[in-house]
Design a protein around this motif. Sequence first.
Motif, PDB file in Angstrom:
ATOM      1  N   GLU A  98      17.542  90.655 -21.225  1.00 37.55           N
ATOM      2  CA  GLU A  98      16.237  90.285 -20.671  1.00 37.55           C
ATOM      3  C   GLU A  98      15.762  88.996 -21.333  1.00 37.55           C
ATOM      4  O   GLU A  98      15.598  88.925 -22.553  1.00 37.55           O
ATOM      5  CB  GLU A  98      15.215  91.406 -20.897  1.00 37.55           C
ATOM      6  CG  GLU A  98      15.514  92.666 -20.104  1.00 37.55           C
ATOM      7  CD  GLU A  98      14.478  93.749 -20.321  1.00 37.55           C
ATOM      8  OE1 GLU A  98      14.337  94.622 -19.440  1.00 37.55           O
ATOM      9  OE2 GLU A  98      13.821  93.744 -21.395  1.00 37.55           O
ATOM     10  N   PRO A 130      12.759  86.653 -20.335  1.00 38.94           N
ATOM     11  CA  PRO A 130      11.643  86.300 -19.452  1.00 38.94           C
ATOM     12  C   PRO A 130      11.174  84.857 -19.639  1.00 38.94           C
ATOM     13  O   PRO A 130      11.430  84.220 -20.662  1.00 38.94           O
ATOM     14  CB  PRO A 130      10.551  87.283 -19.868  1.00 38.94           C
ATOM     15  CG  PRO A 130      10.846  87.586 -21.296  1.00 38.94           C
ATOM     16  CD  PRO A 130      12.354  87.571 -21.405  1.00 38.94           C
ATOM     17  N   GLN A 165      10.167  89.819 -16.661  1.00 38.61           N
ATOM     18  CA  GLN A 165      10.670  88.636 -15.961  1.00 38.61           C
ATOM     19  C   GLN A 165       9.737  87.441 -16.170  1.00 38.61           C
ATOM     20  O   GLN A 165      10.201  86.319 -16.365  1.00 38.61           O
ATOM     21  CB  GLN A 165      10.794  88.918 -14.457  1.00 38.61           C
ATOM     22  CG  GLN A 165      11.920  89.866 -14.092  1.00 38.61           C
ATOM     23  CD  GLN A 165      12.061  90.024 -12.583  1.00 38.61           C
ATOM     24  OE1 GLN A 165      11.192  89.611 -11.804  1.00 38.61           O
ATOM     25  NE2 GLN A 165      13.153  90.637 -12.168  1.00 38.61           N
TER      26      GLN A 165
END
Length: 519
Positions: A416, A418, A358
């Motif tokens: 994902e 980040p 993240q």
Amino acid sequence: MYSYDDRIRAVRLYIQYDKSAAAVIQELGYPERKTLRYWYKEYLRDNGLKKKFVRSPKYNGAQKEAAVKHYMEHGKCASRTIRALGYPSRALLKQWVTELCPEEKPHCSAGGSLVHLTKEQKEAAVMELCTKDENVQEIASRYQVSRCSIYQWARELLGEGSVSSVPKRNKTEEPKPATIEELQSQVNDLTKQARELKDEVFRLRVERDVLEKAAEVIKKEEGVSLGSLTNREKTDVIDALRNRYRLKTLLSVLQMSKSSYFYQEAAMTAPDKYADVREKIRQAFDESSNRYGYRRIHAALRNESVTVSEKVVRRLMKQDRLTVTSVRKRKYNSYKGEITPAVPNEIKRDFHADAPNQKWLTDITEFSIPAGKVYLSPIIDCFDGLPVAWTIGTSPNADLVNQMLDAAIEALKPGEYPIVHSDRGCHYRWPGWISRMKDAGLIRSMSKKGCSPDNSVCEGFFGRLKNEMFYSRSWQDISIDEFIKILDDYMHWYAEERIKISLGGLSPIQYRRQLGLTA
């Protein structure tokens, strides 16, 4: 005076040894039998010992009044009263006069002791105190000073705490009769101890004078050790102190052989064979406006047909303190200005992440070893501090960070994206970095200019790495390739084995396996 811990230790041993005072004194070296029994009675009476020990007054009221009366009737002179009565100290007498005769003011102002003793006399008094041939009062009476002065001299010569370590004489018990052999042995031991103490005091005095003379003669800074002096400097110090101490004593303190001393004496008295060369070196140095080092000075001398080696030039310049003023090199800094528009700080010092991938942090750190410089560029996951990817190289170029970013992107799962936070270094503002971030759908974030707390987690990682791996050893004989291998092994160990207290005593990889986030 004994502390509370000392007294309670003695009482407990006294109880443990079936109230054998001799056994306690033999083990601890204190106190007197009568004192130990007094502590034991207090322990039984009060179910413990008092934290603070209040000493009973040494002088009773009659002695106090007699001293004040003698002081008032004999010219209000404290020294005359102390010599006549043998007590008390000057400060205590002044306190009694103030207490019993508040309307009277001291006739003699405080201007120091009226008895002036030489340093040798003070040392002799301290020696008598240490050998315990007489009690303190007898020594003070013979030198016409107070007991406090004797103890003060002892603290000045021997240091704090030394007076309390001197064994006290037992006044309450009669000594057991000793044989002639025992007495003679005690006399020999005390004489030997006194001689050793006197020799030690003399040696310390010589060392002090040597250090003071070194600071005066050769301008050495304070705190210099005798072992750091060169033979020439030691010879200068010895010559300055020859009229006070024997040559053998000075050579022993300075740890210098007699042959080395006379060699230096002969060398100093011999004519300087480099006198002409020194003059030419200084002339060339002045003509260069103090810019030439020994290599260029050597070249200038060679142009003038002066034959001398570089080592001689360097040594002569060092002796004459001809040094070039230089600016210290700046540490590595990747900031090259605002070459592209900066992006906002998306992290805002909130380094907490609820899941992996993240929030990522990145930066570059430098390792300077004798073989050269090595650079490390890692990406740190805020979730558990795991180094997601890293690259190690000998140049902080674009490939160093781009290869690291490519390796980190390959570890991402679908969906994902980040936040990648960095400082404002040029590596993170070049087109290669920006295009890779955009193609992977990653979010850029940057710290403020010159604000390291905005990236404190990554800075902390570098600090731990260098404390554990870099600063703790010498890299004198390590090549660049060997250092890179050691650094890479440490990064693998950090991710796979190094435990973190914040992760429950697990490494980042072990923590993720426990949560089922990785195989």
